[in-house]
Design a protein around this motif. Structure first.
Motif, mmCIF file in Angstrom:
data_model
loop_
_atom_site.group_PDB
_atom_site.id
_atom_site.type_symbol
_atom_site.label_atom_id
_atom_site.label_comp_id
_atom_site.label_asym_id
_atom_site.label_seq_id
_atom_site.Cartn_x
_atom_site.Cartn_y
_atom_site.Cartn_z
ATOM 1 N N SER A 2 0.834 -1.203 0.000
ATOM 2 C CA SER A 2 0.000 0.000 0.000
ATOM 3 C C SER A 2 0.867 1.251 0.000
ATOM 4 O O SER A 2 0.485 2.273 -0.566
ATOM 5 C CB SER A 2 -0.983 -0.015 1.179
ATOM 6 O OG SER A 2 -0.319 0.195 2.393
ATOM 7 N N VAL A 3 2.048 1.169 0.615
ATOM 8 C CA VAL A 3 2.972 2.310 0.586
ATOM 9 C C VAL A 3 3.324 2.659 -0.867
ATOM 10 O O VAL A 3 3.275 3.826 -1.276
ATOM 11 C CB VAL A 3 4.249 1.986 1.393
ATOM 12 C CG1 VAL A 3 5.359 2.980 1.096
ATOM 13 C CG2 VAL A 3 3.935 1.957 2.881
ATOM 14 N N THR A 56 10.634 5.939 2.485
ATOM 15 C CA THR A 56 9.981 7.245 2.331
ATOM 16 C C THR A 56 10.988 8.382 2.488
ATOM 17 O O THR A 56 11.043 9.292 1.665
ATOM 18 C CB THR A 56 8.868 7.407 3.388
ATOM 19 O OG1 THR A 56 8.026 6.253 3.348
ATOM 20 C CG2 THR A 56 8.024 8.632 3.093
ATOM 21 N N PHE A 85 2.647 6.780 8.089
ATOM 22 C CA PHE A 85 2.936 5.348 8.108
ATOM 23 C C PHE A 85 3.254 4.856 9.519
ATOM 24 O O PHE A 85 3.323 3.655 9.761
ATOM 25 C CB PHE A 85 4.096 5.009 7.161
ATOM 26 C CG PHE A 85 3.780 5.281 5.702
ATOM 27 C CD1 PHE A 85 2.473 5.209 5.223
ATOM 28 C CD2 PHE A 85 4.795 5.603 4.802
ATOM 29 C CE1 PHE A 85 2.181 5.462 3.884
ATOM 30 C CE2 PHE A 85 4.508 5.850 3.464
ATOM 31 C CZ PHE A 85 3.200 5.791 3.009
ATOM 32 N N LEU A 116 9.535 6.562 -3.390
ATOM 33 C CA LEU A 116 8.122 6.818 -3.658
ATOM 34 C C LEU A 116 7.997 7.928 -4.697
ATOM 35 O O LEU A 116 8.758 8.889 -4.702
ATOM 36 C CB LEU A 116 7.398 7.212 -2.361
ATOM 37 C CG LEU A 116 7.440 6.170 -1.252
ATOM 38 C CD1 LEU A 116 6.505 6.570 -0.109
ATOM 39 C CD2 LEU A 116 7.074 4.786 -1.767
ATOM 40 N N ARG A 165 8.396 -2.355 10.908
ATOM 41 C CA ARG A 165 7.517 -1.662 9.958
ATOM 42 C C ARG A 165 7.885 -0.182 9.878
ATOM 43 O O ARG A 165 7.973 0.383 8.789
ATOM 44 C CB ARG A 165 6.052 -1.787 10.409
ATOM 45 C CG ARG A 165 5.446 -3.131 10.117
ATOM 46 C CD ARG A 165 3.958 -3.164 10.467
ATOM 47 N NE ARG A 165 3.410 -4.467 10.074
ATOM 48 C CZ ARG A 165 2.164 -4.676 9.651
ATOM 49 N NH1 ARG A 165 1.307 -3.677 9.608
ATOM 50 N NH2 ARG A 165 1.771 -5.872 9.291
ATOM 51 N N THR A 200 0.790 5.301 -3.714
ATOM 52 C CA THR A 200 1.526 6.486 -4.153
ATOM 53 C C THR A 200 1.950 6.356 -5.618
ATOM 54 O O THR A 200 2.803 7.112 -6.080
ATOM 55 C CB THR A 200 2.777 6.726 -3.287
ATOM 56 O OG1 THR A 200 3.593 5.548 -3.324
ATOM 57 C CG2 THR A 200 2.405 7.032 -1.846
ATOM 58 N N PHE A 242 -5.442 6.155 2.618
ATOM 59 C CA PHE A 242 -4.630 5.236 3.423
ATOM 60 C C PHE A 242 -5.299 4.673 4.669
ATOM 61 O O PHE A 242 -4.826 3.685 5.209
ATOM 62 C CB PHE A 242 -3.321 5.921 3.855
ATOM 63 C CG PHE A 242 -2.317 6.065 2.751
ATOM 64 C CD1 PHE A 242 -1.602 4.961 2.308
ATOM 65 C CD2 PHE A 242 -2.084 7.291 2.152
ATOM 66 C CE1 PHE A 242 -0.669 5.077 1.303
ATOM 67 C CE2 PHE A 242 -1.144 7.412 1.142
ATOM 68 C CZ PHE A 242 -0.436 6.315 0.706
ATOM 69 N N LEU A 292 4.049 11.566 4.878
ATOM 70 C CA LEU A 292 3.790 10.132 4.699
ATOM 71 C C LEU A 292 4.535 9.310 5.744
ATOM 72 O O LEU A 292 3.998 8.350 6.298
ATOM 73 C CB LEU A 292 4.189 9.700 3.284
ATOM 74 C CG LEU A 292 3.231 10.148 2.174
ATOM 75 C CD1 LEU A 292 3.792 9.759 0.808
ATOM 76 C CD2 LEU A 292 1.841 9.548 2.361
ATOM 77 N N THR A 327 9.321 1.632 6.473
ATOM 78 C CA THR A 327 8.581 2.710 5.819
ATOM 79 C C THR A 327 9.390 4.009 5.851
ATOM 80 O O THR A 327 9.389 4.773 4.885
ATOM 81 C CB THR A 327 7.188 2.918 6.443
ATOM 82 O OG1 THR A 327 7.320 3.073 7.858
ATOM 83 C CG2 THR A 327 6.268 1.746 6.138
#
Lengths: 516, 538
Positions: B359-360, B432, B530, B446, B424, B364, B472, B526, B428
């Motif tokens: 989904s990240v 990012t 996240f 991204l 996680r 995007t 999101f 973001l 992320t």
């Protein structure tokens, strides 16, 4: 606790606790460093899960059944001369020299034929049963989780706090352990490397009373706990020490046990450490086709045995032996007969290992009896209920009273003396309440009855279930204090018996189960 | 979590949902059926309406084959498919070629997820991967073959899929079907076929009796399934791994099933006997109940309350049975139902690692877009991130799949503990704020500016944050959290400053002096988003 209270308390805890906890924790770590206590409060249990269903018959080998084993499983059988002897009847897989050494030094013991009635051969259901210690009900808690819930009701609300700074249980690796699942949350904190420090950003979300809200609260709690517990674990690992040279860095279990020793010696107050080895589901290629001495199962057992020996050596060097005991378990054993893929299919009972210095027995329970004819799907019958092993560990090692232990299980518990030889002073207290302990129980050839007397006349008799007297054991005067009287029961037929101790100060009855 | 303390759904109706169709409902549908929809995809679904969107989701796009990108692949040409390629004759080179093919397979799987269209096919393929749970085999050609099977039949017929999987080489290897013979039956597959793949295990009600089947059915099933062998593994002459039936290894006796199957006899039918047996298993309605419970847990909520058991599962199962185990009618009904859109059932799932990671990137609109080698490396790296977080796509931890999909009482909460949460956040952050996923001298970051440009009103700071929330998170976000994000976007300046910054960038998009500050603000937003618990739910 109602959810509303839970939410409110969490809000209070999150306000400033993590910072406070960090300050307190660093002091407490310094204070408890190397401060070894023998009380049950400071004791640690290490549980090693052999995931997949360990083939007990190729692990603890019944030497007196060898001829029939060669009928049942010739393609995977260990050559008779290679079996490591423990006694004339019992031997070990040749890769388990570490456990053999420990056994010879009284630091490892074996419980034979452990399982439960009506074996379920599904990995998942059976692992649920073993993790929960419950057979009949749909388990939502683990057996250690229930013990911890009774000690720390309401967890995770209000934890960590200034008294209980550390995670109550550590699960080595990336996942938490279902053995430690409590009513509201899992008591175990996953640790892959205790030297890693981290600090996560907090969050201000609230539980809106929906499933989603529950997840929000769960995640927020994790963030807070990760920060607080992570700091504690790191401080302990940094303050701790490890001294054995036997650890093998290529053996994952060995490395994890080394971390455990490091954390314990550094003063971490976690009571339970859970470790896991995968790969015991040996449907095929359990042994190499060229030699039954090598192959997947041999490597797994060597990994286990070497790691445990190194860990015990370390505990000894660190002076921590009397604080730490260990046990293994697996969801089931495997079938007596092998299959054509050089493997074995899901079966029933299997042996488990206990390790440490506070053991009472060397081998509990007789060898399984192996038939000379192959019967499809037959496993090793269960003789000792795994729930009684858990119950006895809770009683012996964590000093949980028999009535409290009983309350954690759904069956009528039988207690064995497994690891209470370091309990000087703990047992007398319970014995003085007109009780007696029989061990081992069930017993095969002989058992010991332990009780107290006050400089008085004592008569001990054995009755069967119809209350017919079948033996007189003792009739005479005893001095004040604790007494161990041997019961020779080899000639009794299998079944339940009542041992009656007639003292001037009172009458004591206790049950003995004789097994074949 | 005791259910009486949680707000329960208002609707247990499987009738078509006829309530408001807004961006929230469209987003809910796409987040549950895809690996991270974009803002534009959600807006299109809002415009199209529920019926059209559900219909669109139920198409299975044609996919290609994995292609060689790793230098250890010395048989298939660079950039071509290896799925019908032999292995080197030199045994020392077989492993390195297999390794290259496994990397290619991993890249192929993640590449598919990263470039999925508006279709439920990939989500359903992961469902089947969890359901049948066959892992990597020693020969990636067999692994590929199995993955192609579950993808191509992801919306097919469940009964046929069970039959096809039963004699698929990958499965025959995984659960010892390939060594299950007359001379030594191996029960591994026979047990899981009943316990996990079809009828499911009920409570143990007697010795060896699991309500819907008995131990004797497992023994009989093992005999029924005897005789299939696998050929071509790591072969230097055979271009495929194949399964075939060898009659001399088959137990030709008549097998008798337990009373749970009416004590029915299954006479010898050679190569097709497995199919006869599966037909008999599927005559039990419990098969439909079992698979529908799993679908419900996967797409709706873990909690099979008594109301769900009485009002939802029987409707799903009846649809499945009346359609002879076709999957599409069941999914269509579920995704169009009032129950599915009930407010109390949004955000009921914690994202698994693949859901979270993809989904990240997907939301995007970020694809690597370099060359075959670079993309292959980056995709296989992203695959390994999933592994680190607890979800290696082609290697479920056990034959039951991932515990988060089945283990009481925590279910999807098992995806995350304090250790995983931290990983996680680190990953992320890494993709990012820092270098992104490295590979072959490039970095996959991204695609912030395109993502931003495609939002509803990118010059408006408040609208930017609203869109991020719509894309999101499942149930919106409170004003405080939104303010935190907006403050990061504007760097604490008044909102109009963002409008000016964004205007400067659109006036001169090629000028990094004006585009870099805009990009870095959105990256920071973001990265914070996240790390919010809201983002980690579906």
């Amino acid at each position: 606790m109602k959810r509303r209270d839970f939410v409110r308390n969490m809000a209070l805890v999150s306000a400033g606790t993590p910072i406070l906890v960090n300050n307190v924790s660093l002091q407490s770590v310094g204070k408890t460093l190397f401060d070894v206590s023998k009380s049950a409060e400071d004791r640690v249990l290490v549980i090693i899960r052999l995931n997949g269903g360990n083939d007990g018959l190729n692990t603890v080998i019944p030497r007196d059944q060898y001829a029939n084993l060669s009928i049942q499983r010739s393609n995977i059988l260990i050559p008779e001369t290679s079996v490591l002897p423990l006694t004339t009847e019992v031997g070990l897989h040749p890769s388990m020299t570490g456990i053999q050494n420990m056994f010879n030094n009284g630091k490892a013991s074996i419980i034979q034929n452990v399982g439960y009635p009506e074996q379920n051969r599904s990995h998942f259901r059976s692992m649920d049963i073993w993790s929960s210690g419950l057979i009949d009900s749909n388990p939502t808690t683990g057996w250690m989780g229930r013990k911890l819930d009774s000690d720390y009701p309401g967890y995770p609300t209000g934890y960590p706090n200034s008294t209980d700074t550390d995670p109550f249980a550590i699960s080595m690796g990336y996942g938490v352990s279902s053995t430690c699942q409590g009513i509201m949350a899992n008591f175990s904190h996953a640790v892959s490397n205790p030297f890693d420090v981290f600090n996560l950003t907090g969050s201000g979300v609230v539980n809106d009373g929906t499933y989603y809200g529950d997840h929000m609260e769960y995640l927020k709690t994790l963030i807070d706990q990760a920060n607080a517990f992570g700091a504690q674990i790191n401080a302990a690992a940094t303050a701790g020490n490890t001294m054995s040279t036997l650890y093998d860095p290529l053996n994952e279990l060995s490395t994890q046990l080394q971390y455990v020793a490091q954390m314990i010696s550094g003063g971490l107050k976690s009571k339970v450490y859970i470790l896991n080895i995968n790969g015991f589901d040996t449907h095929d290629a359990q042994v190499d086709s060229a030699s039954t001495l090598t192959g997947g199962h041999a490597e797994l057992l060597k990994g286990l045995s070497d790691a445990v020996e190194a860990f015990q050596d370390d505990l000894s060097l660190l002076g921590l032996e009397e604080r730490v005991m260990g046990m293994t378990f697996s969801e089931f054993g495997r079938q007596v007969a092998s299959n054509a893929s050089l493997g074995t299919d899901h079966g029933d009972a299997a042996p488990l290992f206990l390790f440490g210095t506070c053991l009472n027995t060397n081998i509990l329970g007789p060898n399984p009896v192996i038939s000379d004819t192959i019967v499809n799907q037959i496993g090793v019958p269960m003789q000792i209920d795994f729930r009684d092993v858990y119950a006895s560990v809770l009683h012996d090692w964590f000093g949980v009273s028999t009535s409290e232990v009983q309350a954690m299980f759904e069956h009528s518990v039988t207690f064995y003396s497994l690891m209470n030889s370091c309990n000087v002073g703990i047992e007398e207290e319970e014995l003085s309440k007109n009780k007696a302990i029989i061990y081992p129980n069930p017993a095969f050839d002989n058992a010991t009855i332990r009780f107290t007397a006050l400089n008085e006349w004592v008569k001990i008799d054995v009755y069967d279930i119809q209350h017919r007297k079948v033996a007189s054991i003792y009739d005479g005067k005893l001095t004040q204090g604790r007494h161990d009287v041997k019961l020779e029961i080899i000639d009794l037929s299998a079944g339940e018996y009542i041992i009656q101790i007639q003292k001037e100060s009172g009458l004591v009855h206790t049950k003995l189960l004789k097994v074949k | 979590m005791p259910q009486d303390e949680v707000a329960q759904p208002i609707s247990y109706s499987m009738a078509p949902y006829s309530g408001a169709w807004t961006k929230a409902e469209a987003g809910h549908l796409l987040r549950r059926t895809m690996f991270g929809p974009t803002n534009q995809q959600i807006l299109t679904a809002e415009t199209d309406g529920m019926a059209t969107t559900v219909n669109n989701l139920l198409q299975v796009p044609v996919i290609g084959e994995p292609i060689a990108h790793d230098s250890q692949e010395i048989i298939a040409g660079f950039g071509t498919s290896w799925v019908n390629s032999v292995y080197p004759s030199d045994p020392l080179l077989v492993n390195s070629v297999a390794e290259a093919r496994n990397k290619s397979l991993a890249a192929w799987i993640i590449g598919r997820l990263n470039t999925e269209s508006v279709s439920i096919a990939e989500k359903m393929t992961l469902f089947w991967q969890n359901h049948f749970a066959a892992p990597f085999t020693g020969d990636p050609r067999a692994t590929y073959d199995y993955h192609a099977l579950i993808y191509n039949n992801s919306l097919g017929n469940f009964k046929q899929l069970v039959k096809d999987v039963t004699i698929n080489p990958c499965m025959l290897l995984f659960l010892n079907g390939a060594t299950n013979t007359l001379f030594s039956p191996n029960e591994n597959y026979a047990r899981e076929l009943l316990e996990l793949f079809t009828i499911g295990k009920g409570p143990q009600i007697g010795s060896g009796d699991y309500t819907y089947y008995k131990e004797e059915d497992i023994a009989a099933g093992a005999k029924i399934l005897t005789g299939y062998i696998v050929d071509g593994l790591a072969s230097d002459t055979l271009t495929n791994v194949t399964a075939s039936f060898n009659a001399t290894l088959h137990d030709s006796s008549t097998k008798i099933l337990s009373s749970h199957f009416g004590g029915v006899s299954i006479p010898d039918n050679g190569a097709n006997e497995y199919s006869d047996y599966i037909d008999i298993i599927f005559q039990q309605n419990e098969v439909a109940n079992h698979i529908c419970r799993k679908l419900y847990r996967y797409f709706v909520n873990f909690d099979l309350t008594t109301s769900v058991e009485s009002d939802i599962i029987p409707v799903m199962a009846a649809t499945m049975i009346s359609n002879n185990y076709e999957v599409i009618p069941v999914i269509a009904e579920l995704l169009s139902s009032e129950h599915f859109y009930d407010l109390s059932l949004r955000g009921t799932l914690i994202k698994g690692p693949l859901d979270m990671l993809l989904s990240v990137f997907n939301s995007t609109e970020s694809v690597p877009g370099f060359d075959i080698l670079t993309d292959g490396i980056m995709y296989s790296t992203l695959y390994s991130y999933g592994d680190v977080l607890g979800q290696s796509y082609a290697s479920p931890p056990s034959v039951a799949g991932w515990p988060a999909y089945y283990q009481e009482p925590a279910y999807s909460q098992l995806w995350i503990n304090a250790t995983h949460l931290r990983l996680r956040f680190q990953l992320t952050d890494f993709v990012t704020l820092y270098t992104g996923i490295p590979g072959n001298g490039n970095n996959w970051k991204l695609n912030i500016l395109t993502f931003l440009d495609n939002l509803s009103s990118p010059a408006d700071a408040i609208a930017v944050i609203d869109d991020l929330v719509d894309v999101f998170v499942p149930k919106g976000m409170d004003a405080v959290q939104k303010l935190i994000l907006k403050t990061i976007l504007t760097n604490g300046q008044p909102d109009f400053e963002w409008t000016i910054e964004y205007g400067a960038y659109t006036a001169d998009p090629g000028n990094s002096n004006v585009s870099d500050p805009v990009r870095s603000r959105v990256e920071a937003v973001l990265a914070r988003l996240f790390q919010m618990p809201e983002f980690h739910t579906l």
